[in-house]
Write a protein that holds these residues in place. Sequence first.
Motif, short mmCIF file in Angstrom:
data_model
loop_
_atom_site.label_atom_id
_atom_site.label_comp_id
_atom_site.label_asym_id
_atom_site.label_seq_id
_atom_site.Cartn_x
_atom_site.Cartn_y
_atom_site.Cartn_z
N HIS A 170 0.85 -1.18 0.00
CA HIS A 170 0.00 0.00 0.00
C HIS A 170 0.89 1.24 0.00
O HIS A 170 2.04 1.20 0.46
N ILE A 171 0.36 2.35 -0.51
CA ILE A 171 1.13 3.58 -0.57
C ILE A 171 1.61 3.99 0.83
O ILE A 171 0.90 3.81 1.82
N ASP A 172 2.81 4.51 0.91
CA ASP A 172 3.40 5.04 2.13
C ASP A 172 3.67 3.95 3.17
O ASP A 172 3.64 4.21 4.37
N SER A 173 3.96 2.74 2.70
CA SER A 173 4.36 1.67 3.62
C SER A 173 5.88 1.56 3.74
O SER A 173 6.38 0.80 4.57
N GLY A 174 6.61 2.28 2.88
CA GLY A 174 8.06 2.29 2.97
C GLY A 174 8.77 1.40 1.99
O GLY A 174 9.92 1.01 2.21
N LYS A 175 8.14 1.10 0.83
CA LYS A 175 8.77 0.21 -0.15
C LYS A 175 10.06 0.80 -0.71
O LYS A 175 11.09 0.12 -0.77
N THR A 176 10.00 2.06 -1.13
CA THR A 176 11.17 2.68 -1.77
C THR A 176 12.28 2.89 -0.75
O THR A 176 13.47 2.73 -1.07
N THR B 240 6.03 6.74 -5.61
CA THR B 240 6.52 6.02 -6.78
C THR B 240 5.42 6.02 -7.84
O THR B 240 4.27 5.68 -7.55
N ILE B 241 5.77 6.42 -9.06
CA ILE B 241 4.81 6.48 -10.15
C ILE B 241 5.04 5.35 -11.14
O ILE B 241 4.11 4.70 -11.60
N ASP C 281 10.93 -2.28 -7.90
CA ASP C 281 10.23 -1.48 -6.90
C ASP C 281 8.97 -0.93 -7.57
O ASP C 281 9.04 -0.24 -8.59
N THR C 282 7.81 -1.25 -7.02
CA THR C 282 6.55 -0.91 -7.67
C THR C 282 5.81 0.20 -6.92
O THR C 282 6.02 0.40 -5.73
N PRO C 283 4.91 0.92 -7.61
CA PRO C 283 4.13 1.97 -6.93
C PRO C 283 3.14 1.37 -5.94
O PRO C 283 2.71 0.21 -6.07
N GLY C 284 2.74 2.18 -4.96
CA GLY C 284 1.75 1.75 -3.98
C GLY C 284 0.38 2.37 -4.21
O GLY C 284 -0.61 1.89 -3.68
N ILE D 55 7.14 -6.44 7.96
CA ILE D 55 6.39 -5.43 8.72
C ILE D 55 7.34 -4.30 9.04
O ILE D 55 8.25 -4.43 9.86
N ASN D 56 7.11 -3.18 8.39
CA ASN D 56 8.01 -2.03 8.43
C ASN D 56 7.49 -0.98 9.42
O ASN D 56 6.41 -1.11 9.98
N LYS D 57 8.26 0.04 9.64
CA LYS D 57 7.88 1.21 10.45
C LYS D 57 7.56 0.86 11.90
O LYS D 57 6.71 1.50 12.54
N LEU D 58 8.23 -0.16 12.45
CA LEU D 58 7.99 -0.51 13.84
C LEU D 58 8.67 0.44 14.81
O LEU D 58 8.57 0.28 16.03
#
Length: 747
Positions: free
Chosen positions: A61-67, A108-109, A127-130, A180-183
């Motif tokens: 999902h967008i803003d989950s920290g993929k990039t 990411t676009i 790396d894909t867009p969210g 699971i990111n942003k912990l």
Amino acid sequence: MMLRTLTPLSRSAGTGITSRAPKTTFTPSNFVRFNATAADYSQSPKNAFQIKMRNVGISAHIDSGKTTLTERILFYTGRINQIHEVKGKDQVGATMDFMDLEREKGITIQSAATYASWGDHRINIIDTPGHVDFTIEVERALRVLDGAVLVMCGVSGVQSQTITVDRQMRRYSVPRLVFINKLDRAGGDPIKVTEQLKKRLGLNATLINIPMGKESNLHGVIDLIHQKGYLFEGNNGEEITEINIPEDYQAAMKKYRGIMLDNLAMANDEIAEMLMEEQVPTGEQLEAAIRKSTLNHTFTPVLTGSALKNVGVQKLLDAVVKYLPNPMESVNTALNLSMGEKPVQLISDAAAPFVGLAFKLEETKFGQLTYMRAYSGTLTRADSLYNVPEDKKVRVPRLVRMHAQSMEDISEIKAGDICGVFGMDCATGTTFTAGQRINMTSMHVPEPVLSLSISTDKKGDTSTGPLGKALAKFQKEDPTFRVHTDVQSGETIISGMGELHLEIYVERIRREYGVKVNVGQPQVAYKETIQSKANYNYLHKKQTGGSGQYAKVIGYLEPIPFEGDKINNEFVNATTGNNIPPNYIPACQKGFQEISAKGPLLDMPLTGVRMVLEDGQTHPVDSSELAFRTATINAFRENFENCDPVILEPIMKVEIQIPTEFQGNVMGMLTKRKGVIDSTEQGTTDYTTIIAEVPLAQMFGYSTELRSATQGKGEFSMEYRRHDQVSPEIQMKLVENHKKKKAAEAK
């Protein structure tokens, strides 16, 4: 506490494969060994490199920290020497977000490809867009990848686009890991997120490591498999220290290790038998069982950490290597066109005839760059390939390996690898072979839901000038971006997946092509259908001197079920005898197809309509294909009102995250916009998630309204769910407005 500092893994950059294979001439009859198995090839020296290869997508999902996660992966693997953030203070931006618009908006676009080395393994990464508006980028990446990392926000958990990405992974049977990111953020809770993965996605999701420290005190992870702790130190977390598990974490380690063993036993019979016999599996046995179960989609390993705080990323890389498949372990299906599109399985063998799929196009200063996945064989620079859909040969002048916007020339690629090719004119989804008439299965392309009119003050720009070139380029690159000219108004209409999707393309036209464009009001992608059956008996007769026009058609119209965003119409020839000669039937079908593209109510596409032709009449002189095509169109128009016609509008699934204090106000706003609340969920902090269904036509301007109502703290995302019937009042209003518009255009 016993400390042992680990020797960091090599941070040397990966290198391209440049050894040349003997050239072989393949003929169309020399097919891939479709009935072979991976075991037949695993010992071949030409395929040894595939065992050490992983093709992985980073999705969420967008803003989950993929990039941000991808940036750390590139740093720890030595592909970059300095870390930059998505919205960094140094104004550089993350490596994979190289477009100016991506760095400005912090999203990411376009999907971006790179490769890296981890130990003795090479990993191709996309790396894909969210954002849901760019879901086609995720779709085509997962179509060609062997494995994926699903990134979750430790605070927000499962969100709308998470569900979409999960559906895409299932569509292409892609095994995945979860990170699971942003912990490090307040409210981060890996236990809650893991439970959401089980309940909302139906995954056997299981933690294989747990965090050490909470929120701002996060500093390491505990490996539940080998029962060891790992600290991530140094300026960028590059120094990994292995420790015995501190006493404070012993109870948590035992609890979640027990859960891991129980869940793994449900997915793996060998572990189940060992536990029943009260044997303790070794770390190696657990890793083998996890790998097998992950590839079988019966177990989903979950890892924890924070990319921004440099915690846990190296353990994720270890898991990618250990648990995700190499190219030889993936099942890839093609259609044998010489055998009536019989499904056949391709084996990733470098010695077999070449088979590759063009999954993404990009226009560069060097010409069209075609991203290609090699499924079988070896492709060498200057080879000739067979373009299967266009039935023609093409030459390969240049091969490159991509690293975001930079590239490295290579001399060849082998089965299982991903590369870029210059000098090949093709469309997205084109299959290339060494001569075999086989076609890779297609990818899913969703239908656009929103349209805008676009124009420029300069004459000629719309079709032949810079604007025309831009629109042609974007259509070629993005299958969800459509362009057509409205017949009545002469306007150029662009269609896409949402407001942001079209906004990005309009801005790219202005920046990349220097064209000042005027944009009209958004237009919703309505559809038209019918609810009841009606007979038709129509005579088309016209005499203006000389040969006239004569055609009579008899039959009925009836509704048929329609499937989501797919236009599903049927023309059925049920005639007997020769009242309508067979050579006129295609003209009748063409007339139905013509009216299906622009229905009588709003000039919108029809869906769920069947037209059955039962009988008719001809004239020995005046009947023609034109007469029967016209008769079919007029018969449809004349009887459409007798079928209880209705207008269908796109219904969007809207997910809104707001501070709990604004919940009542926001729900009231949704009700005013004719929204239906599906559910509300209280987060671990003082935020609430509202999931609702709202007509797309009611969502224009919602972003501004939401920000105003929540002091700028609310955010939302939406994705297409289905088309549904509008109310009679709205239908009447839409039809009246459409008639007024056509009347004004006719003046």
